[in-house]
Design a protein around this motif. Structure first.
Motif, PDB file in Angstrom:
ATOM      1  N   VAL A  34       0.831  -1.205   0.000  1.00 24.97           N
ATOM      2  CA  VAL A  34       0.000   0.000   0.000  1.00 24.97           C
ATOM      3  C   VAL A  34       0.869   1.260   0.000  1.00 24.97           C
ATOM      4  CG1 VAL A  34      -1.622   1.363   1.369  1.00 24.97           C
ATOM      5  CG2 VAL A  34      -2.011  -1.077   1.053  1.00 24.97           C
ATOM      6  N   ALA A  35       1.958   1.250   0.783  1.00 21.87           N
ATOM      7  CA  ALA A  35       2.850   2.412   0.839  1.00 21.87           C
ATOM      8  C   ALA A  35       3.483   2.685  -0.516  1.00 21.87           C
ATOM      9  CB  ALA A  35       3.934   2.193   1.895  1.00 21.87           C
ATOM     10  N   ILE A  36       3.951   1.621  -1.195  1.00 26.64           N
ATOM     11  CA  ILE A  36       4.547   1.790  -2.519  1.00 26.64           C
ATOM     12  C   ILE A  36       3.512   2.284  -3.516  1.00 26.64           C
ATOM     13  CG2 ILE A  36       5.648   0.585  -4.445  1.00 26.64           C
ATOM     14  CD1 ILE A  36       7.522   0.902  -2.121  1.00 26.64           C
ATOM     15  N   LYS A  37       2.300   1.689  -3.473  1.00 23.97           N
ATOM     16  CA  LYS A  37       1.237   2.084  -4.404  1.00 23.97           C
ATOM     17  C   LYS A  37       0.852   3.547  -4.212  1.00 23.97           C
ATOM     18  CE  LYS A  37      -2.164   1.239  -7.366  1.00 23.97           C
ATOM     19  NZ  LYS A  37      -2.905   2.485  -7.304  1.00 23.97           N
ATOM     20  N   ASN A  38       0.746   3.986  -2.960  1.00 26.76           N
ATOM     21  CA  ASN A  38       0.386   5.386  -2.691  1.00 26.76           C
ATOM     22  C   ASN A  38       1.479   6.340  -3.173  1.00 26.76           C
ATOM     23  OD1 ASN A  38      -2.042   4.660  -1.549  1.00 26.76           O
ATOM     24  ND2 ASN A  38      -1.263   4.682   0.572  1.00 26.76           N
ATOM     25  N   LEU A  39       2.764   5.925  -3.036  1.00 26.87           N
ATOM     26  CA  LEU A  39       3.862   6.757  -3.528  1.00 26.87           C
ATOM     27  C   LEU A  39       3.802   6.867  -5.044  1.00 26.87           C
ATOM     28  CD1 LEU A  39       6.477   8.340  -3.018  1.00 26.87           C
ATOM     29  CD2 LEU A  39       7.718   6.159  -3.110  1.00 26.87           C
ATOM     30  N   GLU A  40       3.575   5.745  -5.708  1.00 27.10           N
ATOM     31  CA  GLU A  40       3.470   5.776  -7.172  1.00 27.10           C
ATOM     32  C   GLU A  40       2.305   6.647  -7.619  1.00 27.10           C
ATOM     33  OE1 GLU A  40       5.380   1.480  -8.465  1.00 27.10           O
ATOM     34  OE2 GLU A  40       3.270   1.537  -7.823  1.00 27.10           O
ATOM     35  N   ASP A  41       1.181   6.569  -6.916  1.00 25.80           N
ATOM     36  CA  ASP A  41       0.028   7.407  -7.258  1.00 25.80           C
ATOM     37  C   ASP A  41       0.365   8.886  -7.077  1.00 25.80           C
ATOM     38  OD1 ASP A  41      -1.428   5.164  -7.837  1.00 25.80           O
ATOM     39  OD2 ASP A  41      -2.512   5.112  -5.925  1.00 25.80           O
ATOM     40  N   GLY A  44       2.729   9.821  -9.893  1.00 24.97           N
ATOM     41  CA  GLY A  44       2.105   9.777 -11.214  1.00 24.97           C
ATOM     42  C   GLY A  44       2.549   8.650 -12.109  1.00 24.97           C
ATOM     43  N   GLY A  45       3.216   7.607 -11.580  1.00 28.15           N
ATOM     44  CA  GLY A  45       3.622   6.501 -12.434  1.00 28.15           C
ATOM     45  C   GLY A  45       4.320   5.412 -11.650  1.00 28.15           C
ATOM     46  N   GLN A  46       4.611   4.292 -12.343  1.00 24.13           N
ATOM     47  CA  GLN A  46       5.223   3.136 -11.706  1.00 24.13           C
ATOM     48  C   GLN A  46       6.699   3.370 -11.399  1.00 24.13           C
ATOM     49  OE1 GLN A  46       4.136  -0.320 -14.264  1.00 24.13           O
ATOM     50  NE2 GLN A  46       3.931  -1.391 -12.308  1.00 24.13           N
ATOM     51  N   LEU A  47       7.097   2.918 -10.220  1.00 23.59           N
ATOM     52  CA  LEU A  47       8.502   2.948  -9.814  1.00 23.59           C
ATOM     53  C   LEU A  47       9.109   1.556  -9.827  1.00 23.59           C
ATOM     54  CD1 LEU A  47       8.219   5.345  -6.730  1.00 23.59           C
ATOM     55  CD2 LEU A  47       9.029   5.937  -9.020  1.00 23.59           C
ATOM     56  N   LEU A  48       8.273   0.534  -9.675  1.00 21.09           N
ATOM     57  CA  LEU A  48       8.732  -0.858  -9.614  1.00 21.09           C
ATOM     58  C   LEU A  48       8.064  -1.668 -10.711  1.00 21.09           C
ATOM     59  CD1 LEU A  48       8.451  -1.444  -5.758  1.00 21.09           C
ATOM     60  CD2 LEU A  48      10.517  -0.874  -7.040  1.00 21.09           C
ATOM     61  N   ALA A  49       8.859  -2.545 -11.320  1.00 21.19           N
ATOM     62  CA  ALA A  49       8.319  -3.493 -12.302  1.00 21.19           C
ATOM     63  C   ALA A  49       8.287  -4.855 -11.629  1.00 21.19           C
ATOM     64  CB  ALA A  49       9.201  -3.520 -13.543  1.00 21.19           C
ATOM     65  N   ARG A  50       7.057  -5.371 -11.370  1.00 18.60           N
ATOM     66  CA  ARG A  50       6.908  -6.585 -10.590  1.00 18.60           C
ATOM     67  C   ARG A  50       6.356  -7.709 -11.456  1.00 18.60           C
ATOM     68  NH1 ARG A  50       5.389  -2.288  -7.521  1.00 18.60           N
ATOM     69  NH2 ARG A  50       3.135  -2.425  -7.619  1.00 18.60           N
ATOM     70  N   THR A  51       6.956  -8.873 -11.326  1.00 17.23           N
ATOM     71  CA  THR A  51       6.404 -10.092 -11.917  1.00 17.23           C
ATOM     72  C   THR A  51       6.372 -11.138 -10.807  1.00 17.23           C
ATOM     73  OG1 THR A  51       8.533 -11.066 -12.560  1.00 17.23           O
ATOM     74  CG2 THR A  51       7.523  -9.509 -14.118  1.00 17.23           C
ATOM     75  N   THR A  52       5.911 -12.322 -11.154  1.00 13.52           N
ATOM     76  CA  THR A  52       5.857 -13.364 -10.123  1.00 13.52           C
ATOM     77  C   THR A  52       7.243 -13.809  -9.688  1.00 13.52           C
ATOM     78  OG1 THR A  52       5.670 -15.020 -11.871  1.00 13.52           O
ATOM     79  CG2 THR A  52       3.617 -14.239 -10.863  1.00 13.52           C
ATOM     80  N   ARG A  53       8.257 -13.610 -10.532  1.00 12.20           N
ATOM     81  CA  ARG A  53       9.607 -14.102 -10.244  1.00 12.20           C
ATOM     82  C   ARG A  53      10.618 -12.983  -9.962  1.00 12.20           C
ATOM     83  NH1 ARG A  53      10.831 -19.387 -11.524  1.00 12.20           N
ATOM     84  NH2 ARG A  53       9.128 -20.604 -12.409  1.00 12.20           N
ATOM     85  N   THR A  58      11.743   0.524 -12.485  1.00  9.45           N
ATOM     86  CA  THR A  58      11.496   1.113 -13.792  1.00  9.45           C
ATOM     87  C   THR A  58      12.537   2.197 -14.038  1.00  9.45           C
ATOM     88  OG1 THR A  58      10.038   2.815 -12.917  1.00  9.45           O
ATOM     89  CG2 THR A  58       9.009   0.709 -13.502  1.00  9.45           C
ATOM     90  N   PRO A  59      12.689   2.694 -15.259  1.00 12.36           N
ATOM     91  CA  PRO A  59      13.623   3.820 -15.483  1.00 12.36           C
ATOM     92  C   PRO A  59      13.331   5.005 -14.574  1.00 12.36           C
ATOM     93  CG  PRO A  59      12.963   2.866 -17.562  1.00 12.36           C
ATOM     94  CD  PRO A  59      12.115   2.178 -16.513  1.00 12.36           C
ATOM     95  N   GLU A  60      12.024   5.272 -14.372  1.00 12.62           N
ATOM     96  CA  GLU A  60      11.657   6.365 -13.471  1.00 12.62           C
ATOM     97  C   GLU A  60      12.051   6.035 -12.027  1.00 12.62           C
ATOM     98  OE1 GLU A  60       9.334   6.527 -17.113  1.00 12.62           O
ATOM     99  OE2 GLU A  60       9.623   4.929 -15.620  1.00 12.62           O
ATOM    100  N   GLY A  61      11.905   4.752 -11.668  1.00 14.02           N
ATOM    101  CA  GLY A  61      12.311   4.320 -10.330  1.00 14.02           C
ATOM    102  C   GLY A  61      13.806   4.449 -10.120  1.00 14.02           C
ATOM    103  N   GLU A  62      14.596   4.079 -11.157  1.00 13.58           N
ATOM    104  CA  GLU A  62      16.048   4.237 -11.090  1.00 13.58           C
ATOM    105  C   GLU A  62      16.430   5.698 -10.907  1.00 13.58           C
ATOM    106  OE1 GLU A  62      18.341   2.075 -10.899  1.00 13.58           O
ATOM    107  OE2 GLU A  62      17.631   0.177 -11.758  1.00 13.58           O
TER     108      GLU A  62
END
Length: 292
Positions: A34-41, A44-53, A58-62
């Motif tokens: 929730v903390a990460i999601k609220n920060l991204e909101d 204004g965009g994704q900071l982490l690229a998440r998959t099951t593995r 993301t470039p913006e996160g870097e």
């Protein structure tokens, strides 16, 4: 954007693991997500690229990662700095004092303060009484020690003691045989006094005027130490606050109680009325109040 959100993002970006980040921050995984999601909101965009593995930035996160680290480092440094100040582990205080107090009584009080709070730096401004009032009023210093300014409604005055003025005479002066000196006898000699607008000068003149006497000085100077040396040399006589008794004697002059009339004035601590003191300044005021 909150500090909690920043710490959550930095922990995840550093460990590349939600599980390890949760352990570091003592958060549950849902709370961390929730903390990460609220920060991204908020940004204004994704900071982490998440998959099951995998978990990657993301470039913006870097790009945001070093900024987030710097913000947290600055915040931690600010917390530590303020903690040190409030705990009196670090800091600086400025005090203004009239020279008669600064060179005679203040050092003993500062020694007590130093023993209690060795990491606090103290800057002493030894200036005439009028400048003490002005420096406190304008905020250039937090604390002043001076005579009672009487009508200064914007300042607080905490009395310390009443200071009685004393006669200062050469060692071989005819009045040296007397245990107490009277003003009429003192005024028969060449007189040395501080220059205007010294409050000492004005106080003496006003007191003598009220008794029908007039002060006609032969010498005027800016410094009490100069008065002591001039008297010791035999150039004349003077009066100073009893605060200066030891200083006058060290300079080679004699001091005697003075009467007919008695001249005295209250000495105290001056602070601004509508402005709170820093923690260090409050402790210094407490030391001064207990020392006298």
């Amino acid at each position: 954007m909150t500090v909690k959100q920043l710490r959550a993002f930095v922990a995840v970006a550093k460990t590349r693991s939600f599980t390890e980040a949760c352990d570091q921050l003592h958060l549950s995984q849902p709370a961390l997500s929730v903390a990460i999601k609220n920060l991204e909101d908020a940004l204004g965009g994704q900071l982490l690229a998440r998959t099951t593995r995998t978990l990657a930035l993301t470039p913006e996160g870097e790009a945001f990662y070093p900024t987030a680290q710097r913000l947290l480092a600055d915040l931690d440094e600010a917390y530590e700095e303020m903690h040190n100040r409030f705990s009196l582990f670090r800091g600086k205080i400025a005090i203004a004092s009239m020279p008669s107090f600064a060179s005679n009584q203040l050092p003993a009080a500062l020694k007590i303060f130093r023993e209690r709070f060795p990491a606090i730096n103290v800057m002493v401004h030894d200036v005439i009484a009028e400048d003490v009032v002005d420096m406190v009023r304008t905020g250039r210093v937090e604390v002043g020690v001076t005579f009672d300014p009487d009508d200064a409604g914007d300042l607080n005055f905490h009395p310390l003691f009443d200071d009685r003025f004393i006669a200062v005479i050469p060692t071989n002066h005819p009045l040296s045989a007397q245990s107490v000196v009277r003003w009429p006898d003192l005024l028969e000699d060449d007189f040395i006094i501080l220059q205007r607008p010294s409050s000492v000068r004005l106080l003496v003149e006003n007191k003598l005027e009220s008794q029908g006497m007039t002060l006609n000085p032969q010498y005027e100077t800016h410094q009490l130490a100069t008065i002591g040396r001039m008297v010791a040399t035999g150039l004349g006589v003077s009066v100073v606050p009893s605060l200066c008794l030891r200083q006058m004697e060290e300079l080679g002059a004699l001091c005697r109680p003075l009467e007919a009339p008695i001249v005295n004035r209250r000495v105290g601590i001056l602070t601004r009325r509508r402005y709170p003191l820093s923690t260090g300044a409050r402790e210094l005021v407490d030391v001064l109040a207990h020392a006298f």
